[in-house]
Write an enzyme that holds these catalytic residues in place. Structure first.
Site, PDB file in Angstrom:
ATOM      1  N   TRP A 132      -7.381 -36.878  -8.421  1.00  0.00           N
ATOM      2  CA  TRP A 132      -6.886 -36.612  -7.070  1.00  0.00           C
ATOM      3  C   TRP A 132      -7.757 -35.478  -6.503  1.00  0.00           C
ATOM      4  O   TRP A 132      -7.881 -34.419  -7.156  1.00  0.00           O
ATOM      5  CB  TRP A 132      -5.426 -36.157  -7.193  1.00  0.00           C
ATOM      6  CG  TRP A 132      -4.663 -36.004  -5.932  1.00  0.00           C
ATOM      7  CD1 TRP A 132      -4.610 -36.876  -4.887  1.00  0.00           C
ATOM      8  CD2 TRP A 132      -3.793 -34.920  -5.604  1.00  0.00           C
ATOM      9  NE1 TRP A 132      -3.758 -36.401  -3.930  1.00  0.00           N
ATOM     10  CE2 TRP A 132      -3.248 -35.191  -4.342  1.00  0.00           C
ATOM     11  CE3 TRP A 132      -3.417 -33.737  -6.245  1.00  0.00           C
ATOM     12  CZ2 TRP A 132      -2.350 -34.346  -3.708  1.00  0.00           C
ATOM     13  CZ3 TRP A 132      -2.521 -32.879  -5.624  1.00  0.00           C
ATOM     14  CH2 TRP A 132      -2.000 -33.186  -4.375  1.00  0.00           C
ATOM     15  N   ASP A 170       0.200 -32.622 -14.415  1.00  0.00           N
ATOM     16  CA  ASP A 170       0.564 -32.899 -13.023  1.00  0.00           C
ATOM     17  C   ASP A 170       1.386 -34.186 -13.030  1.00  0.00           C
ATOM     18  O   ASP A 170       0.864 -35.268 -13.301  1.00  0.00           O
ATOM     19  CB  ASP A 170      -0.727 -33.072 -12.205  1.00  0.00           C
ATOM     20  CG  ASP A 170      -0.436 -33.375 -10.739  1.00  0.00           C
ATOM     21  OD1 ASP A 170       0.748 -33.422 -10.351  1.00  0.00           O
ATOM     22  OD2 ASP A 170      -1.407 -33.564  -9.984  1.00  0.00           O
ATOM     23  N   LYS A 205       7.571 -38.897  -4.489  1.00  0.00           N
ATOM     24  CA  LYS A 205       7.495 -40.357  -4.617  1.00  0.00           C
ATOM     25  C   LYS A 205       8.757 -40.908  -5.276  1.00  0.00           C
ATOM     26  O   LYS A 205       9.356 -41.843  -4.770  1.00  0.00           O
ATOM     27  CB  LYS A 205       6.275 -40.762  -5.453  1.00  0.00           C
ATOM     28  CG  LYS A 205       5.054 -39.906  -5.245  1.00  0.00           C
ATOM     29  CD  LYS A 205       4.255 -40.280  -4.021  1.00  0.00           C
ATOM     30  CE  LYS A 205       3.209 -39.200  -3.770  1.00  0.00           C
ATOM     31  NZ  LYS A 205       2.142 -39.577  -2.900  1.00  0.00           N
ATOM     32  N   ALA A 254       3.373 -36.484 -10.807  1.00  0.00           N
ATOM     33  CA  ALA A 254       3.720 -36.841  -9.423  1.00  0.00           C
ATOM     34  C   ALA A 254       4.416 -38.190  -9.323  1.00  0.00           C
ATOM     35  O   ALA A 254       4.892 -38.551  -8.250  1.00  0.00           O
ATOM     36  CB  ALA A 254       2.466 -36.830  -8.552  1.00  0.00           C
TER      37      ALA A 254
END
Ligand SMILES: Cc1ncc(COP(=O)(O)O)c(C=O)c1O
Length: 394
Positions: free
Chosen positions: A127, A208, A243, A210
């Site tokens: 990302w 991370d 999300k 997400a």
């Protein structure tokens, strides 16, 4: 002050989103930003979120300040969602943040403050905000091999070889699941290898997370993170509720530090709190409170888990349908890996010129590096995209 300055480069994805909005073609397909879309192409508010918000509206009696760390129920709920009982609670420090991006930001800034010489290791590809944020903060960053572009799967040997060059105190950024942009994830045995490399080098992993729940399941997607928590002395986790709770604009997330019990944990908690205090004092509460209610109320939790399962199953169906259509269109298995990837994204192996051709000739919008948001496909758009890909890439 600004008279002699040019504006910085606009964000590439959001620039393309503007271009998409202005595109008059009726059959245009937006596979840009990481948004889940249902069969009608919409990103609705989850039913569990609506119900939790209704309850908040009815029962909230004050909006006075909370502590700098944010809602403690939310932090505890997220700790348990991410780590389950992998480590004792007393080893985990945590703060609420402004979505997952600011969880990363608080951790990066803490690292820069306490260990300014640390290098941040970032997967190639990743990302783009990971490298951008490290640069913005003046942290040195290095990349490690991650994706084998021939097989579109993990370059396991390259990854471990590169990570063995990390130094003690360096930060290794890992995607907890649903790697963005490649969709290629680590197996549990790869996570074991990462833990071994961290122990051998003294590097500190930062997970991370997400997309928990968008890959295989809530527990399965966190298995690597939990394994690391059990193996290494220090672990950071930056998690987003954007999300999996569909709370994109409400900005809910947590930054956790797993340390040893006692003084180290208290020091970590104090430093994390100082990050919130110095950056924005109090994290936003509405999204966090909504998640807190959902995680701790049996009825809401069941409702949310069912909705999350349905989102995950839609993504998996999209992946299979696209891979199948591509097989039919190209007569080859060249895009077979799309079905095996996890989560919202895949790289389709397109050159910048091919990405332009998809957009200009077929109104199919993917990001410049060939990243496709598979969660943006619908039954109607799968054949359009497969035909366009076969013509441009086939
Ligand atoms: C890999 C990764 N990390 C973190 C985030 C942060 O998300 P947010 O700040 O919207 O919660 C995202 C969002 O797209 C992401 O893809």
């Amino acid at each position: 002050m600004f008279e002699h300055l040019l504006p910085p480069e606009p964000d590439k994805i959001f620039r393309l989103t503007g271009q998409f909005a202005a595109d008059p073609r009726a059959d245009k397909v937006d596979l840009l930003v990481g948004l889940y879309r249902n069969a009608h192409g919409l990103t609705p508010v989850l039913g569990a979120v609506k119900e939790a918000e209704r309850r908040i509206l009815e029962t909230q009696t004050t909006k006075s300040y909370l502590g700098f760390e944010g809602d403690r129920g939310f932090i505890a709920g997220m700790r348990s969602l991410l780590l389950a009982d992998a480590v004792p609670e007393a080893r985990v420090a945590g703060i609420a943040t402004v979505g997952g991006t600011s969880a990363l930001r608080q951790i990066f800034e803490l690292v820069r403050t306490l260990m300014p010489d640390a290098q941040v290791w970032i997967s190639d590809p990743s990302w783009p905000i990971h490298a951008g944020m490290a640069e913005h903060l003046g942290l040195a960053h290095r990349s490690y091999r991650y994706l084998d572009r021939d097989s579109n799967g993990l370059d396991r040997d390259g990854m471990m070889e590169d990570l063995r060059a990390a130094r003690a105190g360096d930060i290794i950024v890992l995607h907890g699941c649903c790697h963005n942009p490649s969709g290629a994830d680590l197996t549990l045995s790869d996570w074991e290898d990462v833990a071994r490399v961290c122990l051998a080098t003294g590097a500190i992993p930062l997970v991370d997370m997400a997309y928990q729940g968008f890959g295989t399941g809530l527990d399965e997607d966190a298995a690597g993170t939990r394994l690391l928590a059990q193996r290494v002395p220090t672990l950071f986790v930056a998690a987003s509720c954007s999300k999996n709770f569909g709370l994109y604009r409400d900005r809910a997330g947590v930054a956790l530090a797993v340390t040893s019990q006692g003084a180290a944990r208290d020091a970590a908690q104090g430093h994390l709190i100082a990050m919130n205090r110095n950056n924005y004092s109090f994290p936003p509460d509405h999204g966090a409170r909504t998640v807190d209610l959902i995680l701790h109320d049996a009825e809401l939790r069941q409702m949310w888990e069912a909705e999350l399962t349905s989102m995950r199953e839609t993504i998996t169906r999209n992946r299979r349908a696209l891979a199948e259509s591509l097989r039919a269109e190209t007569g080859s298995d060249r895009f077979g890996a799309l079905a095996a990837h996890q989560g919202m994204f895949s790289l389709i192996g397109a050159t910048p010129a091919q990405v332009d051709a998809l957009r200009e000739d077929h109104a199919v919008y993917v990001v410049g590096d060939g990243r496709m948001n598979v969660a943006g496909l619908t039954e109607q758009t799968v054949p359009i995209v497969a035909r366009a890909m076969a013509q441009v890439l086939g």
